[in-house]
Scaffold this motif. Sequence first.
Motif, PDB file in Angstrom:
ATOM      1  N   GLU A 229       0.825  -1.223   0.000  1.00  0.00           N
ATOM      2  CA  GLU A 229       0.000   0.000   0.000  1.00  0.00           C
ATOM      3  C   GLU A 229       0.851   1.262   0.000  1.00  0.00           C
ATOM      4  OE1 GLU A 229      -0.262  -2.721   2.195  1.00  0.00           O
ATOM      5  OE2 GLU A 229      -1.875  -2.165   3.555  1.00  0.00           O
ATOM      6  N   ARG A 230       2.078   1.174   0.520  1.00  0.00           N
ATOM      7  CA  ARG A 230       2.918   2.377   0.618  1.00  0.00           C
ATOM      8  C   ARG A 230       3.904   2.492  -0.544  1.00  0.00           C
ATOM      9  NH1 ARG A 230       2.455   4.814   5.912  1.00  0.00           N
ATOM     10  NH2 ARG A 230       0.365   4.237   6.523  1.00  0.00           N
ATOM     11  N   GLY A 231       3.952   1.472  -1.410  1.00  0.00           N
ATOM     12  CA  GLY A 231       4.715   1.577  -2.661  1.00  0.00           C
ATOM     13  C   GLY A 231       6.219   1.711  -2.504  1.00  0.00           C
ATOM     14  N   PHE A 232       6.805   0.939  -1.574  1.00  0.00           N
ATOM     15  CA  PHE A 232       8.270   1.017  -1.453  1.00  0.00           C
ATOM     16  C   PHE A 232       8.846  -0.317  -0.991  1.00  0.00           C
ATOM     17  CE2 PHE A 232       6.913   1.859   2.862  1.00  0.00           C
ATOM     18  CZ  PHE A 232       7.880   1.256   3.647  1.00  0.00           C
ATOM     19  N   TYR A 233      10.150  -0.450  -1.180  1.00  0.00           N
ATOM     20  CA  TYR A 233      10.915  -1.608  -0.688  1.00  0.00           C
ATOM     21  C   TYR A 233      11.926  -1.141   0.348  1.00  0.00           C
ATOM     22  CZ  TYR A 233       9.607  -5.300  -3.979  1.00  0.00           C
ATOM     23  OH  TYR A 233       8.938  -6.272  -4.647  1.00  0.00           O
ATOM     24  N   MET A 234      12.249  -2.022   1.279  1.00  0.00           N
ATOM     25  CA  MET A 234      13.391  -1.819   2.173  1.00  0.00           C
ATOM     26  C   MET A 234      14.366  -2.948   1.851  1.00  0.00           C
ATOM     27  SD  MET A 234      11.301  -1.066   5.719  1.00  0.00           S
ATOM     28  CE  MET A 234      10.357  -2.573   5.612  1.00  0.00           C
TER      29      MET A 234
ATOM     30  N   GLN B 116       9.903  16.988  -1.167  1.00  0.00           N
ATOM     31  CA  GLN B 116      10.216  16.753   0.233  1.00  0.00           C
ATOM     32  C   GLN B 116       9.140  15.908   0.907  1.00  0.00           C
ATOM     33  OE1 GLN B 116      13.207  17.566   0.834  1.00  0.00           O
ATOM     34  NE2 GLN B 116      13.044  16.618   2.863  1.00  0.00           N
ATOM     35  N   GLY B 117       7.883  16.135   0.517  1.00  0.00           N
ATOM     36  CA  GLY B 117       6.768  15.398   1.136  1.00  0.00           C
ATOM     37  C   GLY B 117       6.878  13.905   0.872  1.00  0.00           C
ATOM     38  N   LEU B 118       7.298  13.531  -0.335  1.00  0.00           N
ATOM     39  CA  LEU B 118       7.426  12.101  -0.647  1.00  0.00           C
ATOM     40  C   LEU B 118       8.583  11.476   0.130  1.00  0.00           C
ATOM     41  CD1 LEU B 118       6.667  11.639  -4.466  1.00  0.00           C
ATOM     42  CD2 LEU B 118       5.526  10.550  -2.525  1.00  0.00           C
ATOM     43  N   LEU B 119       9.681  12.247   0.276  1.00  0.00           N
ATOM     44  CA  LEU B 119      10.812  11.728   1.061  1.00  0.00           C
ATOM     45  C   LEU B 119      10.395  11.531   2.522  1.00  0.00           C
ATOM     46  CD1 LEU B 119      13.661  13.839  -0.541  1.00  0.00           C
ATOM     47  CD2 LEU B 119      13.613  11.339  -0.423  1.00  0.00           C
ATOM     48  N   GLU B 120       9.611  12.482   3.037  1.00  0.00           N
ATOM     49  CA  GLU B 120       9.156  12.343   4.425  1.00  0.00           C
ATOM     50  C   GLU B 120       8.209  11.159   4.574  1.00  0.00           C
ATOM     51  OE1 GLU B 120       7.719  16.275   5.324  1.00  0.00           O
ATOM     52  OE2 GLU B 120       9.781  17.046   5.255  1.00  0.00           O
ATOM     53  N   LEU B 121       7.357  10.964   3.565  1.00  0.00           N
ATOM     54  CA  LEU B 121       6.440   9.823   3.608  1.00  0.00           C
ATOM     55  C   LEU B 121       7.222   8.500   3.590  1.00  0.00           C
ATOM     56  CD1 LEU B 121       3.462   8.825   3.471  1.00  0.00           C
ATOM     57  CD2 LEU B 121       3.759   8.725   0.982  1.00  0.00           C
TER      58      LEU B 121
ATOM     59  N   ALA C 277       8.706   3.803   6.402  1.00  0.00           N
ATOM     60  CA  ALA C 277       9.746   2.820   6.695  1.00  0.00           C
ATOM     61  C   ALA C 277       9.852   2.605   8.206  1.00  0.00           C
ATOM     62  CB  ALA C 277      11.083   3.293   6.132  1.00  0.00           C
ATOM     63  N   ARG C 278       9.780   3.703   8.966  1.00  0.00           N
ATOM     64  CA  ARG C 278       9.899   3.568  10.423  1.00  0.00           C
ATOM     65  C   ARG C 278       8.656   2.908  11.017  1.00  0.00           C
ATOM     66  NH1 ARG C 278      10.347   8.694  12.198  1.00  0.00           N
ATOM     67  NH2 ARG C 278      10.655   9.645  10.171  1.00  0.00           N
ATOM     68  N   ARG C 279       7.527   3.079  10.340  1.00  0.00           N
ATOM     69  CA  ARG C 279       6.292   2.388  10.791  1.00  0.00           C
ATOM     70  C   ARG C 279       6.451   0.869  10.603  1.00  0.00           C
ATOM     71  NH1 ARG C 279       2.280   1.282  13.045  1.00  0.00           N
ATOM     72  NH2 ARG C 279       0.133   1.103  12.351  1.00  0.00           N
ATOM     73  N   ALA C 280       7.093   0.481   9.510  1.00  0.00           N
ATOM     74  CA  ALA C 280       7.270  -0.952   9.226  1.00  0.00           C
ATOM     75  C   ALA C 280       8.412  -1.544  10.046  1.00  0.00           C
ATOM     76  CB  ALA C 280       7.557  -1.150   7.736  1.00  0.00           C
ATOM     77  N   LEU C 281       9.467  -0.762  10.220  1.00  0.00           N
ATOM     78  CA  LEU C 281      10.663  -1.242  10.927  1.00  0.00           C
ATOM     79  C   LEU C 281      11.009  -0.207  12.006  1.00  0.00           C
ATOM     80  CD1 LEU C 281      13.557  -2.516   8.583  1.00  0.00           C
ATOM     81  CD2 LEU C 281      12.524  -3.707  10.522  1.00  0.00           C
ATOM     82  N   PRO C 282      10.424  -0.334  13.197  1.00  0.00           N
ATOM     83  CA  PRO C 282      10.566   0.727  14.205  1.00  0.00           C
ATOM     84  C   PRO C 282      12.014   0.993  14.635  1.00  0.00           C
ATOM     85  CG  PRO C 282       8.793  -0.788  14.782  1.00  0.00           C
ATOM     86  CD  PRO C 282       9.480  -1.385  13.611  1.00  0.00           C
ATOM     87  N   ALA C 283      12.930   0.050  14.398  1.00  0.00           N
ATOM     88  CA  ALA C 283      14.319   0.281  14.837  1.00  0.00           C
ATOM     89  C   ALA C 283      15.058   1.259  13.923  1.00  0.00           C
ATOM     90  CB  ALA C 283      15.070  -1.049  14.901  1.00  0.00           C
TER      91      ALA C 283
END
Length: 412
Positions: free
Chosen positions: A294-299, A323-328, A333-339
């Motif tokens: 749903e968030r359209g990215f890979y880690m 900047q808004g997309l970088l912040e998103l 990413a931090r929502r998926a991987l809190p560390a």
Amino acid sequence: MARIAVIGGGFVGLSSAYWLLRDGHQVTVFESTGVGHPQGGASFGNAGTFANYACIPVNNPSVFRDLPRYLLSSESPLRLRWSYLPQLAPWLARFLWSSTTARYTASATELSHLLARAHTGYADMVVQVGLEQFIQRRECLYLYSTKNAFAGSQATLDLRRRLGVQVSVLDGAQVQALEPSLSPIFERGVLFPGSWFLSDPAAFLNTLKDWSMTHGVQLQNTKVTKIFPRADGVTLHTAAGEASFDKVALCAGAFSRDLAAQCGDRVPLDAERGYHLMFPDTHALISRPVGWAERGFYMTPMARGIRVAGTVELAGLQRNQHQGLLELLSFSARRALPALTVPTEPWLGFRPTLPDGLPVMGYASASKRVVYAFGHQHIGLTLGGLSGALVADLVAGRTPALDHKAFAASRF
Ligand SMILES: Cc1cc2nc3c(=O)[nH]c(=O)nc-3n(C[C@H](O)[C@H](O)[C@H](O)COP(=O)(O)OP(=O)(O)OC[C@H]3O[C@@H](n4cnc5c(N)ncnc54)[C@H](O)[C@@H]3O)c2cc1C
């Protein structure tokens, strides 16, 4: 032996140089920015996945349902810069036209044929050049955080299966067991057996470049500004002067449109801009590329840390970052991987995309002395090797093992 120029030093251009060299040609690569340079092509900063499962083009019927929401939501990984709409309109109209079930299924089928053979484009190169050191043979995991999102993906999952892609569906507990550092918010995951990833795409490219130069490829760090196909050769104008070749391969990614027009083909090539951020020294947190649908990215756990890469912005070839997309990206990413903590190295790249989701590969209308290989959208790393092998076949006048009719520039 012929004198061949390759325009562009990304995955497609360098792979073409490799296969042309194997055919015994004298090869010169023209690269305007520098191989593996952050300001160069999309090849520098991608998510590094060999995504041989990624046969679903962005043009698919769900866009009619999702596009308005995507374009208006602040949490959407897809953005349109409204001031760019007038230039984008012809591309967007064709994109929507290509998003009917029949047309998107046709594109997905063609892509699946390419992807099923993608490994053949790299197998020999990896051994000869010593590239195995960059390959991590662990499959990619794609995640869904809600039941609705997973349910919404069923049509594309079914199509993948019908097209021969292996998928293995995991429930939330299995996702957590596989990647314990993930936040426990994911309902479902899909593993794609047979996929793998690169620990450092730029180092892969630079190693290939160095090997190629050691074996005779010349590199010209200059921009090709004009291309003139003639009956007995092709002349290139560059910032450094003029040079003539027997044949030319145009592999300049999202920057190929004007040069193709000079060879008789007006192709509706545009850029799906994508971003990445690096989280240094975090690669031990996950063992494989993890995507959040749903968030359209890979880690991706790369050598220097986790690279978070993705999003789509339709805004042309300017280098102004959103900047808004970088912040998103960072927030998601931090929502998926809190560390994960503080990101560095924000990067913008240009995915070269035709509105039907297929690349342009084949001869130019003006002359068979010019061969095209550009427009590989989200899967140019994956298809680079295979595209290079096709370029070498077309330059040699061999009938390629791959049926490439669907990729002709003349389809537009
Ligand atoms: C955020 C993001 C994530 C991605 N993740 C993946 C992934 O995980 N897996 C995957 O398979 N793909 C991925 N992609 C897509 C992939 O990176 C591209 O499809 C691929 O890099 C395209 O390769 P290319 O060689 O065609 O073009 P590019 O890499 O763009 O290279 C073109 C080169 O041509 C040069 N050039 C341009 N014009 C000229 C000129 N006139 N003269 C001389 N040189 C010129 C440029 O400097 C550039 O170096 C991703 C892309 C992005 C942006």
